[in-house]
Design a protein around this motif. Sequence first.
Motif, PDB file in Angstrom:
ATOM      1  N   PHE A  54       0.688  -1.221  -0.074  1.00 38.38           N
ATOM      2  CA  PHE A  54      -0.040   0.091   0.119  1.00 38.38           C
ATOM      3  C   PHE A  54       0.816   1.411   0.040  1.00 38.38           C
ATOM      4  O   PHE A  54       0.226   2.393   0.024  1.00 38.38           O
ATOM      5  N   ARG A  90      -0.639  -1.687  -4.701  1.00 38.61           N
ATOM      6  CA  ARG A  90      -1.737  -0.847  -4.703  1.00 38.61           C
ATOM      7  C   ARG A  90      -1.449   0.687  -4.597  1.00 38.61           C
ATOM      8  O   ARG A  90      -2.353   1.247  -4.964  1.00 38.61           O
ATOM      9  N   SER A  91      -0.188   1.039  -4.469  1.00 37.44           N
ATOM     10  CA  SER A  91       0.019   2.478  -4.413  1.00 37.44           C
ATOM     11  C   SER A  91       0.376   3.098  -5.759  1.00 37.44           C
ATOM     12  O   SER A  91       0.407   4.305  -6.016  1.00 37.44           O
TER      13      SER A  91
END
Length: 311
Positions: A54, A90-91
Amino acid sequence: MTPSALPLLDQHLRQIDSFPSQVRRLFHGRGQCFTGLEHITVDWLGGQILISLFKEPEAEFIPALCEMVKSWIDIPLWKNNVKSVLLHHRSRPDCELQVLWGTYTAQQSVIENDLTFLLDLGNKQNNGLFLDMRFGRSWVKSNAQNKNVLNLFAYTCGFSVAAIAGGAKQVVNLDMAKAALSKGRENHRANEHDLSRVKFLGHELFKSWGKVRKFGPYDLVIIDPPSFQKGSFALTKDYKKILRRLPELLSEHAQVLACVNDPSVDSQFLIDEMAQQAPEMIFVERLDNPPEFKDINPEASLKSLLFKRGV
């Protein structure tokens, strides 16, 4: 996230002596309980291991992680049960999905609470099932018998699947993302549900109160919104707009499961807003989160609050 923290992840995953029979989170760094691993999670998706990042890590982190994955595959338990290990960035803007080992299956079927859910593993933020809501879906399944259910921000209709499995008379799903509702319809079909008892409304909620009222009154309303959805929903500003409409939607003894999954918004926000906007709704309890989602600050984790109409 630094490579020096990876031995902690390695130790945690090597302690697994058997993989779950159903979908589960194996490692939850986002609960802030593992120093240096606060932005990584590991999920078991019925044969596929999904590692999610993330936050962009230090440059040396991913090569070190790849070497560690190779060592896991040499463990007999992994060699005999794991089909692939995937890394989800996800980032990154494109939410890149990287295959670290094995054969990648984009369409994945998983089991939770003996129900089937279809996942899409690819270059997108979410795969179709939020694992921290497992106890919420279980509660709905156990409390939906003969009820008319409204599922707001339905996404892929996980609550709806649970409700129909629990004997709900009808579930009305509303979400402006029609593709997500289509996946929800597939989820119901995967469980051989009677779709005549399920409605799918692909509309923006605040422009659709008339359509929602048409199928009421409701014995159970589930509200599980995003923290922010550009152009349509901002949690701290717009949640109250939903709560103040509840009295016109609910049956005499209705229940409401209201959820918040924003670390900066605590349970009291919902309790206070409900008291102000729909004072006849009485707070009953906060549902537990699954134990694998341990958080150093419980108020930063998922909040699922149950209210009942007091008459």
